[in-house]
Design a protein around this motif. Sequence first.
Motif, PDB file in Angstrom:
ATOM      1  N   THR A  34     -14.278 -30.668   8.385  1.00  0.00           N
ATOM      2  CA  THR A  34     -13.602 -29.800   7.435  1.00  0.00           C
ATOM      3  C   THR A  34     -13.759 -28.362   7.898  1.00  0.00           C
ATOM      4  OG1 THR A  34     -14.227 -31.315   5.658  1.00  0.00           O
ATOM      5  CG2 THR A  34     -13.453 -29.147   4.991  1.00  0.00           C
ATOM      6  N   GLU A  42      -9.626 -24.708   1.985  1.00  0.00           N
ATOM      7  CA  GLU A  42      -9.725 -25.733   3.009  1.00  0.00           C
ATOM      8  C   GLU A  42      -8.460 -25.685   3.857  1.00  0.00           C
ATOM      9  OE1 GLU A  42      -9.480 -30.403   2.775  1.00  0.00           O
ATOM     10  OE2 GLU A  42     -11.424 -29.695   2.017  1.00  0.00           O
ATOM     11  N   ARG A  45      -8.862 -30.795   7.417  1.00  0.00           N
ATOM     12  CA  ARG A  45      -9.765 -31.909   7.122  1.00  0.00           C
ATOM     13  C   ARG A  45      -9.232 -33.138   7.838  1.00  0.00           C
ATOM     14  NH1 ARG A  45     -13.526 -33.971   3.280  1.00  0.00           N
ATOM     15  NH2 ARG A  45     -13.497 -32.005   2.176  1.00  0.00           N
ATOM     16  N   THR A  69     -15.624 -21.608   8.338  1.00  0.00           N
ATOM     17  CA  THR A  69     -16.782 -22.483   8.349  1.00  0.00           C
ATOM     18  C   THR A  69     -16.323 -23.884   8.724  1.00  0.00           C
ATOM     19  OG1 THR A  69     -17.876 -21.199   6.622  1.00  0.00           O
ATOM     20  CG2 THR A  69     -18.678 -23.442   6.981  1.00  0.00           C
ATOM     21  N   GLN A  71     -17.537 -27.811   9.030  1.00  0.00           N
ATOM     22  CA  GLN A  71     -18.558 -28.772   8.633  1.00  0.00           C
ATOM     23  C   GLN A  71     -18.204 -30.141   9.184  1.00  0.00           C
ATOM     24  OE1 GLN A  71     -19.187 -30.387   4.515  1.00  0.00           O
ATOM     25  NE2 GLN A  71     -21.162 -29.360   4.772  1.00  0.00           N
ATOM     26  N   ALA A  73     -19.488 -34.071   8.826  1.00  0.00           N
ATOM     27  CA  ALA A  73     -20.311 -34.908   7.953  1.00  0.00           C
ATOM     28  C   ALA A  73     -20.037 -36.378   8.222  1.00  0.00           C
ATOM     29  CB  ALA A  73     -20.009 -34.586   6.491  1.00  0.00           C
ATOM     30  N   TYR A  79     -25.016 -33.833   7.729  1.00  0.00           N
ATOM     31  CA  TYR A  79     -23.952 -32.891   8.061  1.00  0.00           C
ATOM     32  C   TYR A  79     -24.484 -31.742   8.913  1.00  0.00           C
ATOM     33  CZ  TYR A  79     -25.847 -29.931   4.369  1.00  0.00           C
ATOM     34  OH  TYR A  79     -26.693 -29.162   3.616  1.00  0.00           O
ATOM     35  N   LEU A  80     -23.570 -31.104   9.618  1.00  0.00           N
ATOM     36  CA  LEU A  80     -23.825 -29.895  10.382  1.00  0.00           C
ATOM     37  C   LEU A  80     -22.784 -28.874   9.956  1.00  0.00           C
ATOM     38  CD1 LEU A  80     -24.202 -31.390  13.982  1.00  0.00           C
ATOM     39  CD2 LEU A  80     -26.049 -30.540  12.520  1.00  0.00           C
ATOM     40  N   THR A  81     -23.194 -27.617   9.856  1.00  0.00           N
ATOM     41  CA  THR A  81     -22.279 -26.563   9.462  1.00  0.00           C
ATOM     42  C   THR A  81     -22.418 -25.409  10.433  1.00  0.00           C
ATOM     43  OG1 THR A  81     -22.465 -27.173   7.137  1.00  0.00           O
ATOM     44  CG2 THR A  81     -21.637 -24.974   7.598  1.00  0.00           C
TER      45      THR A  81
END
Length: 86
Positions: A34, A42, A45, A69, A71, A73, A79-81
């Motif tokens: 995302t 958003e 995605r 940003t 992300q 998941a 998750y990593l951001t």
Amino acid sequence: VTGVQTCALPISASYDSQSIYIENPSPNCDITITITSSTGEEVYRQTFSESQTAYMVIRIGNLTSGQYTLQMANNQGNYLTGVFGI
């Protein structure tokens, strides 16, 4: 519990003005990516199936200048951001 596989996210990412390149050396689960703008909108995605997650390319050339940003998941809640600018 038996038969449950935990999905880790040992992933690295890089980008240029046109694309984000994501490498996953251990593709073992589906990953949802995302991207949100600095206003919280958003703008992207997509869920990649396990077989597609070794190397993913996200096209960002259509995004306007600003901070975003990203992300990543999985369905296990990992998750990593990261934040990037264009």
